[in-house]
Design an enzyme around this catalytic site. Structure first.
Site, short mmCIF file in Angstrom:
data_model
loop_
_atom_site.label_atom_id
_atom_site.label_comp_id
_atom_site.label_asym_id
_atom_site.label_seq_id
_atom_site.Cartn_x
_atom_site.Cartn_y
_atom_site.Cartn_z
N ARG A 27 0.83 -1.21 0.00
CA ARG A 27 0.00 0.00 0.00
C ARG A 27 0.86 1.25 0.00
O ARG A 27 0.44 2.31 -0.47
CB ARG A 27 -0.92 0.01 1.22
CG ARG A 27 -2.04 -1.00 1.15
CD ARG A 27 -2.91 -0.98 2.38
NE ARG A 27 -4.00 -1.95 2.27
CZ ARG A 27 -4.78 -2.33 3.28
NH1 ARG A 27 -4.58 -1.81 4.48
NH2 ARG A 27 -5.73 -3.21 3.09
N GLU A 39 -1.20 -9.22 -4.63
CA GLU A 39 -2.50 -9.89 -4.75
C GLU A 39 -2.34 -11.37 -5.09
O GLU A 39 -3.08 -12.21 -4.58
CB GLU A 39 -3.36 -9.18 -5.80
CG GLU A 39 -3.87 -7.82 -5.37
CD GLU A 39 -4.80 -7.88 -4.17
OE1 GLU A 39 -5.35 -8.96 -3.88
OE2 GLU A 39 -5.00 -6.84 -3.54
N TYR A 84 1.00 -23.46 -3.60
CA TYR A 84 0.28 -23.15 -4.83
C TYR A 84 1.25 -22.56 -5.86
O TYR A 84 1.11 -21.42 -6.32
CB TYR A 84 -0.88 -22.19 -4.55
CG TYR A 84 -1.88 -22.72 -3.55
CD1 TYR A 84 -2.87 -23.62 -3.95
CD2 TYR A 84 -1.83 -22.34 -2.22
CE1 TYR A 84 -3.79 -24.12 -3.03
CE2 TYR A 84 -2.73 -22.83 -1.30
CZ TYR A 84 -3.71 -23.72 -1.70
OH TYR A 84 -4.61 -24.23 -0.80
N TYR A 122 -11.14 -11.16 -10.00
CA TYR A 122 -10.76 -10.51 -8.74
C TYR A 122 -9.44 -9.75 -8.88
O TYR A 122 -9.34 -8.57 -8.54
CB TYR A 122 -10.66 -11.52 -7.60
CG TYR A 122 -9.93 -10.94 -6.42
CD1 TYR A 122 -10.55 -10.03 -5.59
CD2 TYR A 122 -8.58 -11.24 -6.20
CE1 TYR A 122 -9.87 -9.43 -4.54
CE2 TYR A 122 -7.89 -10.65 -5.15
CZ TYR A 122 -8.55 -9.74 -4.33
OH TYR A 122 -7.87 -9.15 -3.31
N ASP A 140 -13.60 -11.25 -3.64
CA ASP A 140 -12.95 -12.47 -3.18
C ASP A 140 -13.77 -13.06 -2.05
O ASP A 140 -14.90 -12.63 -1.77
CB ASP A 140 -11.50 -12.19 -2.75
CG ASP A 140 -11.42 -11.32 -1.50
OD1 ASP A 140 -12.46 -10.79 -1.04
OD2 ASP A 140 -10.30 -11.17 -0.96
N CYS A 194 -15.03 -9.06 10.13
CA CYS A 194 -16.05 -10.04 9.74
C CYS A 194 -15.34 -11.34 9.35
O CYS A 194 -15.39 -11.80 8.21
CB CYS A 194 -16.86 -9.49 8.57
SG CYS A 194 -18.46 -10.30 8.33
N CYS A 202 -18.56 -8.15 15.81
CA CYS A 202 -19.64 -7.24 15.42
C CYS A 202 -19.62 -5.93 16.20
O CYS A 202 -20.03 -4.89 15.67
CB CYS A 202 -20.99 -7.93 15.59
SG CYS A 202 -21.21 -9.38 14.51
#
Length: 350
Positions: A27, A39, A84, A122, A140, A194, A202
């Protein structure tokens, strides 16, 4: 009209992000290249795990040209431990495309980004919105979790039709002047508030007054997705062959799981020490010493390896027909040059 009404979340979400966004290296310098690398690394990988890899990777390969030209073994070594590995291969393929088609600059165009290897909706949306300020959605798992809880919606998020409808709905509300901040805010809320696999926080959520899932007490039931199939278990006997202080490795096939990486030879199923020694001697290996290593286990998305390891010290190098494609390398070279999957790292520590 968009299927999902998300208008009520825009203002509180963006205000929350402005005050609470984390400081992350990609960022701080959100160039298209840096956004792209981060990403891809963050796919199915925790931010904490990515931080060190991102810094090392971008230091070694600071631009598209260097990525396009890096030898595959060096690339996989830089990626070693992230898993991956096709993500890394696709990065190089896409870098070559960018050099050949776009003069080394990632295109400032959503559809052209989608045409690059390893880049889907995405990732194209993330690069377009964050690096270029293009109002494109980036949906995503985090975004789907936040929005489905917000809407108290039971739609199956594993369906592409649902994902596409959510992309259309986000497209209809995404702020044109700050699309990257909005997309990152949705992702960040899913990562830190979340959360998956537990009760969301919450009481700290900027959307709690508008969240229909919270009002209905259904946070843990959402989002709706089918249960994963049980992973297949494969039992293996791992052979750490040693000759004059060097360790035997061979390259895995170019296709399939861990394609093109280096590995210790293995046999299917388990062997006892006595049975293994007899089998190897019958194969023609001249064994100086054989000792048991600690057991190992590694979990992939669809399969688990349950491994028993043995250190086998040899008197001489086996003929190629006995252990095909085997090469013996110094331990320091193995750690420095050869991409060895994390599944085997535990055997090296013994």
């Amino acid at each position: 009209m968009s299927k999902y009404d998300l208008g009520a979340l825009v203002k509180p979400l963006c205000s929350w992000y402005e005050e609470n966004k984390r400081e992350l290296p990609w960022r701080e310098d959100a160039t298209p290249y840096h956004v792209w690398i981060s990403e891809i690394m963050l796919q199915q990988t925790r931010i904490e795990a990515v931080m060190g890899y991102y810094a090392h990777f971008t230091a070694k390969l600071p631009n598209v040209k260097s990525l396009a030209e890096v030898p595959e073994d060096e690339l996989l070594k830089l990626w070693e431990g992230l898993g991956y590995y096709n993500r890394a291969r696709n990065l190089k393929k896409a870098a070559i495309q960018v050099m050949e088609q776009y003069e080394g600059e990632l295109p400032a165009d959503y559809e052209k980004l989608r045409g690059l290897a390893g880049i889907g909706n995405y990732t194209a949306g993330a690069i377009a919105s964050i690096a270029y300020g293009i109002p494109a959605p980036a949906v995503d798992g985090n975004v789907l979790r936040v929005t489905m809880r917000f809407l108290n919606c039971d739609d199956d998020i594993s369906k592409m039709s649902v994902r596409h409808q959510m992309e259309e709905s986000i497209q209809s509300v995404i702020p044109e002047k700050m699309p990257g901040e909005f997309n990152q805010a949705l992702m960040e809320l899913g990562e830190v508030i979340c959360i998956p696999n537990g009760m969301p926080l919450c009481d700290r959520c900027p959307l709690n007054d508008h969240c229909e899932g919270r009002a209905a007490g259904r946070q843990l039931q959402l989002p709706n997705k089918p249960e994963k199939k049980a992973r297949r278990i494969e039992k293996k006997t791992i052979l750490m062959l040693e000759l004059q202080g060097r360790i035997g490795i061979r390259k895995r096939p170019a296709d399939g799981l861990l394609a093109g990486m280096w590995e210790f030879p293995s046999l299917p199923d388990y062997r006892t020490k006595a049975a293994l020694q007899k089998e190897l001697e019958e194969m023609g290996l001249e064994i100086h010493a054989l000792s048991k290593l600690p057991n190992g286990k590694h979990i992939f998305s669809h399969v688990e390896w349950h491994m028993r390891g043995y250190k086998v010290v040899l008197n001489q190098e086996p003929e190629q027909h006995i252990v095909p494609d085997l090469v013996f390398v110094k331990r320091e070279d193995l750690e420095r040059k050869y991409a060895l999957p994390v599944a085997f790292h535990g055997f090296l520590q013994s």
